[in-house]
Design an enzyme around this catalytic site. Structure first.
Site, PDB file in Angstrom:
ATOM      1  N   HIS A 466      39.930  42.693  38.074  1.00  0.00           N
ATOM      2  CA  HIS A 466      38.891  42.772  39.100  1.00  0.00           C
ATOM      3  C   HIS A 466      37.933  41.611  38.881  1.00  0.00           C
ATOM      4  O   HIS A 466      37.350  41.471  37.805  1.00  0.00           O
ATOM      5  CB  HIS A 466      38.127  44.093  39.033  1.00  0.00           C
ATOM      6  CG  HIS A 466      37.093  44.211  40.106  1.00  0.00           C
ATOM      7  ND1 HIS A 466      37.360  44.773  41.342  1.00  0.00           N
ATOM      8  CD2 HIS A 466      35.794  43.805  40.148  1.00  0.00           C
ATOM      9  CE1 HIS A 466      36.271  44.717  42.085  1.00  0.00           C
ATOM     10  NE2 HIS A 466      35.308  44.132  41.393  1.00  0.00           N
ATOM     11  N   CYS A 467      37.769  40.784  39.902  1.00  0.00           N
ATOM     12  CA  CYS A 467      36.924  39.599  39.768  1.00  0.00           C
ATOM     13  C   CYS A 467      35.581  39.833  40.453  1.00  0.00           C
ATOM     14  O   CYS A 467      35.521  39.934  41.686  1.00  0.00           O
ATOM     15  CB  CYS A 467      37.607  38.376  40.383  1.00  0.00           C
ATOM     16  SG  CYS A 467      36.613  36.867  40.218  1.00  0.00           S
TER      17      CYS A 467
END
Length: 632
Positions: A466-467
């Site tokens: 997850h960025c």
């Protein structure tokens, strides 16, 4: 082994034997209940069949059933033993077979006339109750195939779903709901499965699973009007308290005594629970003035505040530094005002459940002020054809890839309510309803390489990570765009650094060759504090972008794995992990890895392998033989 009102497990010499168990009892005085750190079911795993040579010919049918000696049981039944006949403890053979998970004997006894829902034992329970308490999913499935009714209640007023919830048997809870049991069903004590799970099970499941089935979080029990949050506080169940609050648990809901969950926490002097519940109240604006309460209740407004704050802060830091004021005391006071403003906004409006909003705001704000600097400070100083034109072309590519990374579906694994229930039933009936391949939050069978994202609360196909900088997961649907985003972002930052250095060379008097590096830094910072501030931002972003891009390229090209797989390789059976390497079944050589990942075709010269990772459940899929590309 401790005794409870209904069941006991005799483990020294034999399988489960029935005595008493305190499973589901009326809790009429919750103030007398002490917090628990765990709940002992009073069960052990039943012994398997005896493998050593023994003389079974003298065994009675109850003992033979407990140990699963099929031939001896059949011999006695064929000799005239009535399979419906209870023993001296009022327990039938079907009960003994159910609690010890003897599926072959259950089939045999039912074929000989055993009543599948016959009541027995001190608790007047059915065989299905016994199997449920023990967590024997395969037995529950088998009995229900023969018509066992899971909605029947035992002597303590509990149906099977209440027993499964309080003993933490998540797979059985899922199966019963999928087969039509009401997720909000109350037992005779007025307790729902969620309340039992909150009180008895100190782990995320089955509470998380029940919440996914849209259970009524704020429903009160029949006698005390305690919600699940009340019961979690009574049990000191910190894990479940967090889940209930995230699901919208009402902190101010009161029981018949007018007590909220926070009141109960204060009575127990549990600091963690008190702080957590107070934070939940503050997040909803309950303890704020009325004019702030409306704004704080507006989630969209709070998100805008989180996204907008970095724009203001980055500008103010550079603006204050650039002011023509000699007094650093005045500037220090101004910076103090900025800090106080941020603290106020953070405490009043930031929503920590929006994990990605602030990092995304920082990224957008940084790039916005960099572009402002480029067009207002650099435009007249740099060559249009060789500097501005490539920069603008790079920016178009950057905006496109960032937008796709941010807003594209990263590979969310979707299913309708009916599909979810069908999946649960199919997995349970094939003996595959295992939490390692089944997501208790999304209620889907997890494809290979997928993972549930704790931030997005969704299962993502070919999950990488997850960025926060793009406010989205990186997975099968947007990983290529994410790589493009990193690539063009790195070049944009390089141009920005070049622009800063060029600006200093044209507009600032420096004596680098004479006085050295540190004097040079002082001179350029004094010449244009705003430019120096933009330069520091550029260097910071250059470092993490360059490192991330190199790591991603190495994993994609050389290893054939995702970031999640590299970090958690030991959890996955299909990876061979040593102290120095990870052998991935998805690694097909550097050239082929690149072709498959980026889906290069080169006018038909290459033929990449396209896999729908949202539906790929095994590591075996149709691969092209050879070096990874094929001449067509």
């Amino acid at each position: 082994m401790q005794r409870e009102e209904g069941f006991n497990t005799k483990m020294a010499d034999g399988p489960d034997e029935y005595e008493t168990e305190t499973g589901c009892v009326p809790l009429l005085h919750p103030e007398e209940i002490k917090p628990q750190s765990h709940y002992n079911h009073g069960y052990g795993e039943p012994l398997g069949r005896k493998t050593h040579i023994d003389d079974y010919s003298t065994w009675d049918i109850v003992k033979a059933t407990q140990y699963g000696i099929y031939e001896r049981c059949r011999e006695l039944v064929e000799a005239g033993y009535d399979v419906r006949q209870p023993d001296k403890e009022n327990v039938t053979l079907l009960h003994w077979a159910a609690i010890n998970n003897r599926i072959d004997l259950v089939k045999y006894y039912i074929s000989k006339g055993a009543i599948v829902d016959q009541l027995g034992g001190d608790l007047n329970s059915t065989p299905l109750h016994w199997a449920t308490r023990q967590g024997h999913l395969s037995m529950v499935v088998q009995l229900m195939k023969y018509g066992a009714d899971p909605s029947l209640i035992d002597g303590e007023g509990c149906s099977c779903i209440h027993l499964a919830a309080q003993f933490g048997h998540t797979s059985i809870v899922a199966y019963l709901i999928a087969k039509g049991q009401d997720v909000d069903m109350m037992d005779q004590n007025g307790m729902t499965p969620l309340m039992w799970a909150a009180y008895r099970t100190h782990s995320v499941d089955p509470t998380r699973l029940l919440l996914t089935f849209n259970v009524s979080v704020n429903l009160g029990d029949k006698y005390h009007k305690n919600t699940a949050l009340h019961w979690a506080v009574l049990a000191g169940n910190t894990t479940v308290i967090s889940l209930l609050l995230e699901a919208g648990g009402n902190v101010d809901a009161q029981n018949v005594k007018g007590e909220s969950a926070l009141d109960l926490a204060k009575q127990r002097k549990n600091v963690w629970m008190i702080n957590h519940l107070q934070e939940a109240r503050q997040a909803k604006g309950y303890d704020n003035p009325s004019f702030l309460r409306k704004l704080k209740a507006d989630k969209e407004f709070r998100q805008k505040v989180m996204l907008g704050t970095p724009f203001l802060v980055i500008w103010l830091v550079g603006f204050i530094a650039d002011l023509d004021i000699d007094s650093w005391l005045i500037k220090g006071l101004m910076y103090g005002g900025v800090w106080a403003t941020v603290q106020f906004l953070s405490k009043s409006f930031f929503d920590h459940s929006m994990h990605s909003a602030l990092p995304l705001g920082i990224y957008l704000a940084t790039k916005f002020w960099m572009y402002v600097t480029w067009f207002f400070w650099f435009w007249n100083d740099l060559n249009f054809l060789f500097i501005h034109l490539p920069f603008l072309a790079n920016s178009v590519a950057l905006f496109y890839n960032f937008g796709k990374s941010w807003k594209s579906d990263p590979g969310i694994i979707k299913a309708t309510e009916e599909q979810k229930k069908k999946t649960i039933v199919e997995l349970a009936e094939t003996g595959s309803l295992d939490l390692s391949i089944f997501c208790s939050t999304c209620l889907i069978r997890k494809p290979v390489r997928s993972k549930h994202c704790g931030v997005c609360n969704r299962c993502i196909a070919k999950f990488d990570h997850h960025c926060p900088w793009v406010g989205n997961c990186v997975g099968a649907g947007n990983h290529r765009y994410f790589m493009g985003y990193l690539f063009f972002l790195l070049f944009m930052i390089c141009w920005m650094i070049y622009g800063c250095v060029s600006y200093w060379g044209l507009h600032c008097e420096t004596t680098y060759t004479k006085d050295g590096f540190w004097t040079y830094i002082t001179q350029i910072a004094t010449c244009s504090p705003w430019m120096f501030w933009m330069f520091l931002n550029s260097v910071f972003h250059f470092l993490w972008v360059a490192v991330l891009l190199m790591c991603q390229l190495y994993q994609i090209t050389c290893l054939g794995i995702t970031t999640n797989e590299r970090m958690n390789a030991r959890r996955y059976k299909h990876f061979k992990v040593t102290t120095t390497s990870i052998e991935s079944p998805f690694n097909h050589g550097c050239v082929r890895n690149i072709i498959d990942f980026f889906e290069f075709r080169c006018c038909g010269l290459f033929r990449p392998v396209i896999v729908d990772w949202t539906r790929q459940y095994t590591i075996e899929y149709d691969q092209i033989s050879g070096s990874g590309y094929q001449l067509v």
